[in-house]
Motif scaffolding. Structure first.
Motif, PDB file in Angstrom:
ATOM      1  N   ALA A   1       1.338  50.263  16.812  1.00 43.92           N
ATOM      2  CA  ALA A   1       1.928  51.544  17.201  1.00 43.92           C
ATOM      3  C   ALA A   1       2.455  51.474  18.640  1.00 43.92           C
ATOM      4  N   ARG A   2       1.759  50.700  19.480  1.00 51.78           N
ATOM      5  CA  ARG A   2       2.207  50.560  20.873  1.00 51.78           C
ATOM      6  C   ARG A   2       3.565  49.847  20.911  1.00 51.78           C
ATOM      7  N   ALA A   3       3.692  48.802  20.108  1.00 45.42           N
ATOM      8  CA  ALA A   3       4.959  48.055  20.075  1.00 45.42           C
ATOM      9  C   ALA A   3       6.103  48.959  19.611  1.00 45.42           C
ATOM     10  N   THR A   4       5.897  49.719  18.529  1.00 48.25           N
ATOM     11  CA  THR A   4       6.984  50.566  18.034  1.00 48.25           C
ATOM     12  C   THR A   4       7.254  51.713  19.007  1.00 48.25           C
ATOM     13  N   SER A   5       6.206  52.236  19.628  1.00 46.96           N
ATOM     14  CA  SER A   5       6.385  53.337  20.584  1.00 46.96           C
ATOM     15  C   SER A   5       7.221  52.882  21.781  1.00 46.96           C
ATOM     16  N   ARG A   6       6.951  51.679  22.284  1.00 47.55           N
ATOM     17  CA  ARG A   6       7.725  51.165  23.428  1.00 47.55           C
ATOM     18  C   ARG A   6       9.170  50.894  23.038  1.00 47.55           C
ATOM     19  N   MET A   7       9.336  50.327  21.837  1.00 50.83           N
ATOM     20  CA  MET A   7      10.685  50.094  21.336  1.00 50.83           C
ATOM     21  C   MET A   7      11.435  51.417  21.269  1.00 50.83           C
ATOM     22  N   HIS A   8      10.746  52.445  20.766  1.00 49.98           N
ATOM     23  CA  HIS A   8      11.407  53.717  20.571  1.00 49.98           C
ATOM     24  C   HIS A   8      11.819  54.346  21.897  1.00 49.98           C
ATOM     25  N   ALA A   9      10.917  54.290  22.880  1.00 49.85           N
ATOM     26  CA  ALA A   9      11.222  54.877  24.190  1.00 49.85           C
ATOM     27  C   ALA A   9      12.430  54.174  24.820  1.00 49.85           C
ATOM     28  N   ALA A  10      12.457  52.853  24.700  1.00 51.64           N
ATOM     29  CA  ALA A  10      13.570  52.081  25.268  1.00 51.64           C
ATOM     30  C   ALA A  10      14.862  52.399  24.524  1.00 51.64           C
ATOM     31  N   TYR A  11      14.735  52.538  23.230  1.00 50.03           N
ATOM     32  CA  TYR A  11      15.886  52.825  22.374  1.00 50.03           C
ATOM     33  C   TYR A  11      16.515  54.174  22.732  1.00 50.03           C
ATOM     34  N   VAL A  12      15.661  55.173  22.950  1.00 48.62           N
ATOM     35  CA  VAL A  12      16.165  56.507  23.317  1.00 48.62           C
ATOM     36  C   VAL A  12      16.955  56.422  24.625  1.00 48.62           C
ATOM     37  N   LEU A  13      16.427  55.664  25.586  1.00 50.27           N
ATOM     38  CA  LEU A  13      17.127  55.532  26.874  1.00 50.27           C
ATOM     39  C   LEU A  13      18.482  54.850  26.702  1.00 50.27           C
ATOM     40  N   ASP A  14      18.505  53.784  25.913  1.00 51.64           N
ATOM     41  CA  ASP A  14      19.775  53.096  25.666  1.00 51.64           C
ATOM     42  C   ASP A  14      20.735  54.012  24.917  1.00 51.64           C
ATOM     43  N   ALA A  15      20.169  54.838  24.018  1.00 57.29           N
ATOM     44  CA  ALA A  15      20.998  55.715  23.179  1.00 57.29           C
ATOM     45  C   ALA A  15      21.788  56.720  24.024  1.00 57.29           C
ATOM     46  N   LEU A  16      21.279  57.035  25.225  1.00 59.76           N
ATOM     47  CA  LEU A  16      21.973  58.004  26.077  1.00 59.76           C
ATOM     48  C   LEU A  16      23.318  57.457  26.551  1.00 59.76           C
ATOM     49  N   HIS A  17      23.487  56.142  26.436  1.00 66.28           N
ATOM     50  CA  HIS A  17      24.717  55.500  26.911  1.00 66.28           C
ATOM     51  C   HIS A  17      25.481  54.847  25.773  1.00 66.28           C
ATOM     52  N   ASP A  18      25.105  55.167  24.539  1.00 69.14           N
ATOM     53  CA  ASP A  18      25.725  54.512  23.386  1.00 69.14           C
ATOM     54  C   ASP A  18      25.737  55.517  22.231  1.00 69.14           C
TER      55      ASP A  18
END
Lengths: 200, 200
Positions: free
Chosen positions: A103-120
């Protein structure tokens, strides 16, 4: 192995390599080149599976979401039949927090993904659609529980849904060691006890 | 301008340049080189103000935290004297969400910073200390409100503090357009109304 399945399995293995890279070097280190190196293949071979970084990240996120949903399904199967909605929500909320290694791995992926999504814009659409789908699932459950008189009729289903989803806000507090996992679970239980007065 | 003040002002201007870079290109684009270019100075000149990327990011986060605290202070000054703790908490929670342009900038910086902090022990210590300080401030306010009988004596101050901080979990929902600002504020109000029964 049929070719289709092999392609999928290979993409999943590459997604796992991406997670390892993200976990060690952070999101900014998750380049196509780094993932190719981690997987022991050439950049050209990686591009055969993912033509772009966006394609690679999108697949990795879809894979993370499907892993999370498998973890949730496994735990829901262990509940009484039919499961009480309070128990269902507790499983869903706990699995969205970085409490176990997966869950930690997917949670970190998700948080990073949301940040990248703000620019894509393409990533933003995908990430938004996924969250909207999760939100709709929780709201259906809340509406049913109100209809079944497990939640008070005075509760607004949209507000209660949003308050439940907001509990993922424990993530940075847990990641930075500001609160312990037991404290997050105690707070989730306190919130659910008030939502389902008869179940506590 | 005295040299000390000039140095500080220059560092703040560089922090703003960093925010602009992060806002346009995401966290992974926030290299020393990109910030130097955005500021129209050389990499060597930037290194005079910040010897490392970690030093630059840490300063930018401290500056973001102090900007947030200025915004909160300005709004608290507009409240009745003495301000009701429910009103104080509402201002603090609303300013931690990406609702206005400034709060959005600091919120994005903070989310990116937490992710970087997972791979950098010095950043992790700093970010954790900042969050622990904010958490302690909210818990003192809750304990005082219980003592003043504004919050029921049956409420656990640690649990209530954690539930309030978790409301920052609206951030990804707002950023991805899954919920509207009005819905986040309505949910915060519903939560505060239950915490302060007499104030609603």
């Amino acid at each position: 192995m049929p070719k289709q399945v092999d392609h999928r399995a290979r993409r999943e293995a590459l997604a796992l390599a991406l997670w390892r890279v993200v976990d060690r070097h952070g999101w900014s280190g998750a380049t196509m080149r780094a993932v190719a190196r981690e997987s022991g293949i050439s950049l050209g071979q990686l591009q055969h599976y993912f033509p772009s970084r966006t394609a690679m990240l999108s697949f990795a996120m879809e894979h993370a979401a499907s892993q999370t949903s498998h973890r949730i399904t496994r735990q829901l199967e262990a509940l009484d039949r039919p499961p009480h909605p309070r128990a269902v929500l507790r499983v869903v909320l706990a699995e969205m927090l970085p409490l176990g290694a997966e869950a930690r791995a997917t949670s970190r992926m998700h948080a990073a993904y949301v940040l990248d999504a703000l620019h894509d814009e393409a990533l933003r659409e995908l990430a938004g659609a996924e969250l909207r789908q999760g939100r709709a699932m929780v709201e259906r459950l809340i509406r049913q529980a109100i209809a079944d008189e497990q939640i008070g009729a005075d509760r607004d289903p949209a507000v209660e849904t949003d308050l439940l989803l907001a509990l993922t806000g424990f993530t940075p507090l847990l990641e930075l060691g500001v609160i312990e996992p037991a404290a997050a679970l105690a707070a989730i239980d306190a919130h659910l006890d008030r939502l389902f007065p008869a179940a506590s």
